[in-house]
Motif scaffolding. Structure first.
Motif, PDB file in Angstrom:
ATOM      1  N   ASN A  50      72.225  54.539  38.977  1.00  0.00           N
ATOM      2  CA  ASN A  50      72.752  55.607  40.007  1.00  0.00           C
ATOM      3  C   ASN A  50      71.868  56.861  40.143  1.00  0.00           C
ATOM      4  OD1 ASN A  50      75.065  53.613  41.431  1.00  0.00           O
ATOM      5  ND2 ASN A  50      75.496  53.477  38.927  1.00  0.00           N
TER       6      ASN A  50
ATOM      7  N   GLU B  46      80.605  55.181  45.380  1.00  0.00           N
ATOM      8  CA  GLU B  46      79.211  55.180  45.455  1.00  0.00           C
ATOM      9  C   GLU B  46      78.516  54.301  44.246  1.00  0.00           C
ATOM     10  OE1 GLU B  46      76.712  58.657  46.693  1.00  0.00           O
ATOM     11  OE2 GLU B  46      78.931  58.865  47.178  1.00  0.00           O
ATOM     12  N   TRP B  47      79.125  54.350  43.809  1.00  0.00           N
ATOM     13  CA  TRP B  47      78.188  53.835  42.392  1.00  0.00           C
ATOM     14  C   TRP B  47      77.962  52.046  42.257  1.00  0.00           C
ATOM     15  CZ3 TRP B  47      77.141  58.204  42.432  1.00  0.00           C
ATOM     16  CH2 TRP B  47      77.995  59.577  41.779  1.00  0.00           C
TER      17      TRP B  47
ATOM     18  N   ASN C  21      84.223  50.869  44.454  1.00  0.00           N
ATOM     19  CA  ASN C  21      83.108  51.426  43.755  1.00  0.00           C
ATOM     20  C   ASN C  21      83.006  52.988  44.101  1.00  0.00           C
ATOM     21  OD1 ASN C  21      82.421  50.041  45.951  1.00  0.00           O
ATOM     22  ND2 ASN C  21      80.160  50.700  45.761  1.00  0.00           N
TER      23      ASN C  21
ATOM     24  N   VAL D  14      82.000  49.919  36.289  1.00  0.00           N
ATOM     25  CA  VAL D  14      82.370  50.948  37.400  1.00  0.00           C
ATOM     26  C   VAL D  14      83.334  51.140  37.477  1.00  0.00           C
ATOM     27  CG1 VAL D  14      82.736  50.944  40.253  1.00  0.00           C
ATOM     28  CG2 VAL D  14      80.545  49.937  39.434  1.00  0.00           C
TER      29      VAL D  14
ATOM     30  N   ASP E 221      74.615  48.717  36.771  1.00  0.00           N
ATOM     31  CA  ASP E 221      73.007  47.862  36.537  1.00  0.00           C
ATOM     32  C   ASP E 221      72.277  46.920  37.147  1.00  0.00           C
ATOM     33  OD1 ASP E 221      72.058  51.000  36.507  1.00  0.00           O
ATOM     34  OD2 ASP E 221      72.060  50.590  34.143  1.00  0.00           O
TER      35      ASP E 221
ATOM     36  N   SER F 236      82.153  45.451  44.051  1.00  0.00           N
ATOM     37  CA  SER F 236      82.112  46.466  44.668  1.00  0.00           C
ATOM     38  C   SER F 236      81.020  46.397  45.639  1.00  0.00           C
ATOM     39  CB  SER F 236      80.519  46.760  43.317  1.00  0.00           C
ATOM     40  OG  SER F 236      80.970  47.108  42.520  1.00  0.00           O
TER      41      SER F 236
ATOM     42  N   CYS G  56      71.118  64.166  38.600  1.00  0.00           N
ATOM     43  CA  CYS G  56      70.850  62.855  37.391  1.00  0.00           C
ATOM     44  C   CYS G  56      71.665  63.234  35.896  1.00  0.00           C
ATOM     45  CB  CYS G  56      69.567  62.286  36.855  1.00  0.00           C
ATOM     46  SG  CYS G  56      68.303  64.023  36.162  1.00  0.00           S
TER      47      CYS G  56
ATOM     48  N   ARG H 128      73.018  45.722  40.366  1.00  0.00           N
ATOM     49  CA  ARG H 128      71.607  46.169  41.294  1.00  0.00           C
ATOM     50  C   ARG H 128      70.200  45.853  40.887  1.00  0.00           C
ATOM     51  NH1 ARG H 128      70.549  51.581  43.324  1.00  0.00           N
ATOM     52  NH2 ARG H 128      72.784  52.374  42.866  1.00  0.00           N
TER      53      ARG H 128
ATOM     54  N   LEU I 183      75.358  52.784  34.198  1.00  0.00           N
ATOM     55  CA  LEU I 183      74.843  52.829  34.801  1.00  0.00           C
ATOM     56  C   LEU I 183      73.976  53.877  35.957  1.00  0.00           C
ATOM     57  CD1 LEU I 183      78.830  54.499  34.982  1.00  0.00           C
ATOM     58  CD2 LEU I 183      78.404  51.989  36.828  1.00  0.00           C
TER      59      LEU I 183
ATOM     60  N   ASP J 190      69.757  57.224  43.553  1.00  0.00           N
ATOM     61  CA  ASP J 190      70.411  57.005  44.305  1.00  0.00           C
ATOM     62  C   ASP J 190      70.257  58.692  44.515  1.00  0.00           C
ATOM     63  OD1 ASP J 190      70.091  54.303  45.344  1.00  0.00           O
ATOM     64  OD2 ASP J 190      72.574  53.823  44.703  1.00  0.00           O
TER      65      ASP J 190
ATOM     66  N   PRO K  42      74.214  50.190  46.582  1.00  0.00           N
ATOM     67  CA  PRO K  42      75.691  50.759  46.666  1.00  0.00           C
ATOM     68  C   PRO K  42      76.176  50.466  47.780  1.00  0.00           C
ATOM     69  CG  PRO K  42      74.867  52.447  45.854  1.00  0.00           C
ATOM     70  CD  PRO K  42      73.997  51.278  45.708  1.00  0.00           C
TER      71      PRO K  42
END
Length: 683
Positions: free
Chosen positions: A192, A255-256, A253, A381, A259, A230, A153, A262, A189, A195, A246
């Motif tokens: 992410n 793999e992002w 994209n 992205v 927000d 995306s 992170c 999402r 973002l 994930d 994603p």
């Protein structure tokens, strides 16, 4: 290239690769927690241990070990297995037994690796460490007692998102991963990191304790809340979409996912239109499809074709726009438009309105000029891809518009179109940057084309691209960044007014007696004159439905199969994940039904027939995606002088830009956390 042997398999990889990358090339999976192929190497977790011959007799962390020619690697020796079991035991010393209640359960890397390398009992008898749970805002839920300090992170927010808000504080057993001052994460973002987290330390706050992964029905689809397209996976249970994640697509994209795309999923079930409505005596009442169709038919028969108009909104699929266009053509009207805010797109050539460099092509550029756009809000992205190129070095960026934090350094060239003219004249220093670049590019914001001098800006931007070597057979550096998922598809279809017909501005200001709004919820619809008969076809009770005389309930993007074209011109397909609520139907089916009712039946009865007709009439939807060459330098026609007015931000509020995000309580909480003034104004 380096040749090495891994578990008896000879593999050849580029020099500078790491052993873990070589193992992946050989098809051998190496356990890891801290390593991620899109982040820098940290070497924190030590789970990726391997044995390398002719090196000191101890396990080696494969993520940080460069390959060498002739290297012999063992990934499953007794030394390796013993080392990994020891690492796993240390990781679990302080990890709580939360698996039955943890939202990461069933998708947890720590769980998966513990099956192979964990012990059935613990030899640790002291108390487990307890860590406070910081508040990172309305999106990310923290349970930092579970944290194993992999720092994924930390590296993501610093390297990819560019906000550097998270870090490690204190030392040893007191180490904590947190924001330095407790506050909500500001990156668009931030989701992410959920994930990326290999344990349950970071989970989705809106999704907390909602479902288990094995309960969910998973559908691959496309995001439509911006124009990047995306690739996403929609997870649903029963008739409800519970979360959106994603999917990997390196061309679009990576793999992002932003927000808004999402977390606005909860807006899909609020303020929904699930039955037709008719306005009588100033009030809306529920109606049947038959009643709604009859009212529309009566009005259509009493209205001259020249006084009918149709507009297509930001979230509409290609099939529905085609059906609406052909429906109005059958009634004799050419008053159609997909440019609700009057953007001066020149649709005579596809290259005039596409992101021609392509999203992946950003990584080839060595200079960038952004004109009237804030890609951090309009396409987060894509903005991360620009930052990725900037981090690689040898890249200079300039911005014409209001100074904002784009997460990378740039030269502020100016705030208005006069700065664009200065570059064209060669009087601004940034002209030298573009002149010396091998592959320069520009990004023209769609919002810049909505100004009164939008056509002149479009022409000047193309002239700049021609003047500074952006248009060559090997490189196309002219780019338009759209913010609406439906815009490129509408322009490809020619969903534009015919010669001598009304445009969106004329129709919205009272030029049309019968106005059909297909998913149009822009603020401009609130000012449609009272004498205009408005048919609104859409899926949320927003501005369009509030003004409508007839409401026809449509399907959201998660509730239908549909084609969308992203800002670079890539045709992608969204798939149905759940059925529309109540009496709502797919938009093209509604148009097919009303066309037959009125007596102008469209020539297709199934989606397959419609798509076959679409590809025959518009071959661009049947072609493979490719990048345009920039060797055609003939630009748009000159259209008036440039204004010196400063470029205004297109999306001052990133979190609420469409009917879905405006209906989302989670997005409202984000606005309250990041911009209380906007939240108060909305109330």
């Amino acid at each position: 290239m380096a040749k090495l042997t891994i578990d008896g398999i000879e593999v050849e990889v580029p020099n500078g690769s790491t052993v873990i990358q070589a193992c992946e090339a050989a098809g051998i999976e190496i356990p890891r927690f801290c390593y991620h192929e899109r982040l820098s190497i940290a070497g924190n977790c030590r789970m990726c241990l391997v044995e390398i011959e002719k090196m000191p007799p101890k396990p080696v962390a494969s993520c940080g070990q460069p390959v060498a020619d002739g290297m012999v690697v063992h990934t499953d020796s007794e030394m390796v297995r013993k080392g990994r079991r020891g690492v796993m035991e240390f990781l679990l010393i302080n990890h709580p037994l939360d698996c039955p209640i943890c939202d990461q359960g069933g998708e947890c890397d720590l769980q998966d690796e513990a099956v192979a390398y964990g012990r059935d009992t613990s030899r640790y008898e002291d108390d487990k460490r307890s860590v406070a749970q910081p508040d990172w805002g309305p999106l990310v839920r923290t349970t930092m007692t579970r944290c194993i300090h992999c720092t994924r992170c930390v590296r993501f927010t610093t390297e990819v998102a560019g906000t550097a808000e998270i870090g490690g504080t204190f030392r040893g057993e007191s180490t904590k991963i947190s924001t330095y001052v407790e506050k909500a994460l500001t990156s668009e973002l931030s989701g992410n990191i959920i994930d990326l987290c290999p344990v349950g330390a970071l989970t989705s706050k809106p999704y907390a304790f909602t479902a288990r992964p094995w309960e969910l029905r998973k559908t691959d689809s496309i995001d439509v809340l911006d124009a990047v397209g995306s690739n996403i996976r929609i997870d649903a249970r029963g008739a409800e979409v519970l979360r959106i994640l994603p999917r990997i697509n390196d061309e679009v994209n990576e793999e992002w996912l932003g927000d808004k795309s999402r977390f606005s999923v909860d807006g899909l079930k609020r303020r929904r239109l699930d039955r037709p409505w008719i306005r009588e005596n100033g009030k809306l009442r529920p109606a049947s499809w038959e009643e709604a169709f009859a009212a529309i038919a009566n009005k259509a028969k009493a209205t001259a074709p020249a006084k009918m108009g149709a507009l297509a909104g930001d979230l509409v699929d290609v099939e529905s726009m085609l059906a609406l266009k052909e429906f109005f053509a059958a009634m004799g009207s050419k008053n159609i438009d997909c440019r609700i805010n009057g953007a001066a797109f020149d649709a005579s050539k596809r290259a005039f309105y596409l992101f021609n460099t392509t999203i992946a092509g950003i990584e080839e550029a060595d200079a960038l000029l952004i004109i009237g756009s804030n890609p951090r809000h309009e396409a987060p992205v894509l903005n991360a891809r620009i930052r990725k190129r900037w981090l690689a070095g040898g890249f200079k960026a300039g911005v014409i518009g209001q100074p904002v934090d784009l997460t990378y350094k740039y030269d502020h060239v100016g705030e208005g179109a006069d700065a664009l003219q200065a570059i064209l004249d060669g009087t601004h220093p940034f002209a030298e940057v573009l002149k010396s670049a091998q592959k320069p590019m520009l990004i023209l914001g769609a919002g810049a084309l909505e100004r009164p001098d939008g056509a002149a800006i479009h022409t000047a931007a193309w002239k700049l691209a021609t003047q500074f070597n952006m248009l060559t057979p090997e490189w196309h550096g002219f780019n338009v960044l759209h913010h609406a998922a439906a815009r490129v598809g509408g322009l490809d279809l020619g969903f534009l007014p015919g010669e001598g017909s009304m445009d969106a501005k004329a129709m919205l200001s009272g030029g049309a007696d019968l106005l059909w709004l297909l998913g149009v919820d822009d603020a401009a619809v609130r000012n449609i004159p009272a004498q205009t008969f408005v048919v609104y076809q859409g899926h949320h009770g927003d501005a369009g439905a509030a003004r409508a005389d007839i409401i026809l309930p449509g399907a959201a993007y998660t509730e239908k199969d549909g084609l969308y074209v992203n800002t670079e011109g890539r045709v992608q397909q969204a798939y149905i994940a759940v059925k529309p609520p109540g009496d709502a139907r797919e938009d093209w089916r509604i148009l097919r039904a009303i066309s037959a009712y009125i007596g102008h039946a469209l020539p297709y009865d199934t989606l397959e027939q419609l798509r076959a007709h679409l590809k025959a009439a518009y071959p661009v939807f049947a072609e493979e995606f490719h990048r345009f060459a920039g060797n055609d330098q003939a630009g748009p026609a000159t259209a008036g002088p440039l204004s010196s007015d400063a470029f205004a931000p297109l999306l001052p509020n990133y979190y609420q830009t469409d009917v879905i995000s405006r209906s989302s309580p989670t997005m409202a909480a984000c606005v309250a956390a990041h911009n209380p003034a906007l939240a108060e104004a909305a109330e």
